[in-house]
Design an enzyme around this catalytic site. Structure first.
Site, PDB file in Angstrom:
ATOM      1  N   HIS A   4       2.523 -62.663   5.964  1.00 15.68           N
ATOM      2  CA  HIS A   4       2.379 -63.153   7.232  1.00 15.68           C
ATOM      3  C   HIS A   4       3.762 -63.172   8.049  1.00 15.68           C
ATOM      4  O   HIS A   4       4.746 -63.711   7.458  1.00 15.68           O
ATOM      5  CB  HIS A   4       1.627 -64.413   7.132  1.00 15.68           C
ATOM      6  CG  HIS A   4       0.076 -64.636   6.107  1.00 15.68           C
ATOM      7  ND1 HIS A   4       0.346 -64.550   4.877  1.00 15.68           N
ATOM      8  CD2 HIS A   4      -0.818 -64.548   6.784  1.00 15.68           C
ATOM      9  CE1 HIS A   4      -1.067 -64.508   4.296  1.00 15.68           C
ATOM     10  NE2 HIS A   4      -1.689 -64.610   5.588  1.00 15.68           N
ATOM     11  N   HIS A  14       5.910 -70.928   8.858  1.00 16.36           N
ATOM     12  CA  HIS A  14       5.168 -71.087   9.958  1.00 16.36           C
ATOM     13  C   HIS A  14       5.278 -72.716  10.539  1.00 16.36           C
ATOM     14  O   HIS A  14       4.731 -73.050  11.649  1.00 16.36           O
ATOM     15  CB  HIS A  14       3.773 -71.221   9.369  1.00 16.36           C
ATOM     16  CG  HIS A  14       3.271 -69.733   9.210  1.00 16.36           C
ATOM     17  ND1 HIS A  14       3.521 -68.577   9.711  1.00 16.36           N
ATOM     18  CD2 HIS A  14       2.779 -69.540   8.013  1.00 16.36           C
ATOM     19  CE1 HIS A  14       3.067 -67.629   8.928  1.00 16.36           C
ATOM     20  NE2 HIS A  14       2.544 -68.022   7.745  1.00 16.36           N
ATOM     21  N   ASP A  74       7.038 -61.818   3.625  1.00 16.60           N
ATOM     22  CA  ASP A  74       5.860 -62.479   3.377  1.00 16.60           C
ATOM     23  C   ASP A  74       4.855 -61.556   4.107  1.00 16.60           C
ATOM     24  O   ASP A  74       5.159 -60.765   5.285  1.00 16.60           O
ATOM     25  CB  ASP A  74       5.929 -63.819   4.119  1.00 16.60           C
ATOM     26  CG  ASP A  74       4.462 -64.717   3.575  1.00 16.60           C
ATOM     27  OD1 ASP A  74       3.505 -64.448   4.169  1.00 16.60           O
ATOM     28  OD2 ASP A  74       5.011 -65.511   2.823  1.00 16.60           O
ATOM     29  N   ASP A  80       2.669 -62.670  -1.241  1.00 19.25           N
ATOM     30  CA  ASP A  80       1.221 -62.233  -0.801  1.00 19.25           C
ATOM     31  C   ASP A  80       1.091 -61.055  -0.432  1.00 19.25           C
ATOM     32  O   ASP A  80      -0.289 -60.532  -0.147  1.00 19.25           O
ATOM     33  CB  ASP A  80       0.482 -63.291   0.031  1.00 19.25           C
ATOM     34  CG  ASP A  80       1.603 -63.779   1.201  1.00 19.25           C
ATOM     35  OD1 ASP A  80       2.764 -63.042   1.393  1.00 19.25           O
ATOM     36  OD2 ASP A  80       1.498 -64.549   2.270  1.00 19.25           O
TER      37      ASP A  80
END
Length: 366
Positions: free
Chosen positions: A169, A131, A167, A250
């Site tokens: 996200h 990110h 991931d 995650d």
């Protein structure tokens, strides 16, 4: 070539703070498990180095880097720095190693890219901060080590790379860094309607991206369907010189920050599927906020890369290390015994929903 493993002791006692999701150990758990299993001899281990300023400014703004170093020295930031660079804001805390830890993560990923200049496989579980932005922190990520690793490959002359992100996200920072760059295809499989609320199925980022926003509860069967019917055909059609896998953990069912329902068999299957599809493979860590599930998953990846048989029962040293962990969230109050005694989860197969089939089909169209 024998796969190489890049780690660092900086992760062992480093924490974002007691109430932060990254209060938990992760890379050190993976490393200790691999050593206890006899999978990590010194001959294949490399320490992640501290990179130079020039290496980091290949992507990051010098003033931002200076602010990170100052934040580490002062253990505080001004209101101006907080507002401009998001250091000390929005889940990006000032902590003891706020510059050194992300810098060493970046150094490890860039080293991995150099080590694979002529081919090979490297596992760098400390990487994966996807990110990070050129001049601000975002989503627990202060620097963007995947971008720096990809840029290193490009600087070495590669011009056909796949970045695959699993991931929970969306890998927004990496996608945006290579928007319109035909040399890097970014593919992200992430949970729909989750922060950072980007990565819609129609988002092509100038044509060089594919996004698969998976519905909550996505199981192993659905994940495998997307891989088989969308991701692997995309990779095969491109015939890349290198693949970088961001293997955030995650998406595992027990993770507190997402609502996917994967077992670590899904991650293992991805590694098995892509490891021979390019002459260079770099596997990073990423998200994951349950120390048992993350450490076991990333150790399982290392074992898979080395064709190690996965034991039905962990050896005593490995089990002792897992039993010594603590976790302040609800899942840590009464952890199941298999988190201590096994590496490989029970599969979480299930029905493949129509929306997942449509997502896979959509990602094969231009």
């Amino acid at each position: 070539m024998t796969p190489l493993y890049i780690g660092s002791e900086i992760y062992r006692n480093s924490s974002y703070g007691p109430k932060h999701p990254l209060a938990v150990p992760r890379v050190s758990v993976c490393t200790d498990l691999c050593r206890a299993l006899g999978w990590l001899p010194d001959s294949v281990y490399r320490d992640a180095p501290m990179p130079s300023e020039d290496e980091l400014t290949r992507f990051h703004d010098p003033e931002y880097l200076a602010a990170l170093r100052q934040a580490e020295r002062d253990q505080a930031v001004s209101d101006e720095v907080r507002a401009r660079f998001r250091i000390g804001a929005e889940g990006n805390p000032v902590y003891r190693e706020v510059y050194r830890r992300p810098a060493i993560s970046a150094g490890g990923v860039m080293l991995a890219a150099h080590l694979t200049a002529n081919g090979g496989i490297v596992h760098c579980p400390g990487g994966g901060t996807h990110h990070g932005r050129p001049a601000r922190a975002s989503g627990f990520c202060f620097l963007n080590d995947p971008v720096l690793g990809l840029l290193t490959w490009l600087d070495l002359g590669l011009d056909n790379i796949v970045y695959l992100d699993i991931d929970a996200h969306h890998g927004d920072g990496v996608q945006d860094a290579f928007h319109d760059d035909p040399r890097v295809l970014t593919i992200s499989l992430h949970e729909a309607n989750r922060w950072p609320h980007t990565g819609d199925a129609t988002d092509r980022a100038g044509g060089e991206a594919r996004n698969v926003p998976l519905p909550a509860g996505c199981n192993d069967s659905e994940f495998a369907h997307v891989m088989t019917n969308a991701v692997l055909p995309l990779i095969d059609s491109r015939r890349p010189q290198a693949i970088m896998l961001q293997a955030g953990a995650d998406g595992l069912q027990e993770d507190p920050l997402a609502k996917l329902s994967l077992s670590n068999n899904a991650h293992r299957a991805v590694v098995q599927a892509i490891r021979h599809r390019a002459p260079r493979l770099l596997v990073l860590g990423g998200g994951g906020y349950n120390p048992w599930t993350v450490g076991r998953c990333w150790a399982l990846i290392w074992g898979t890369l080395n064709d190690q048989p996965i034991p039905d029962r962990l050896p005593p040293d490995a089990e002792a290390g897992l039993r010594a962990l603590s976790f302040e969230r609800a899942a840590g109050r009464n952890p199941p015994q298999h988190w201590f005694t096994t590496l490989l989860d029970q599969p979480r197969d299930g029905l493949i929903r129509d929306e997942v089939r449509r997502l896979a089909e959509a990602n094969l169209t231009a």
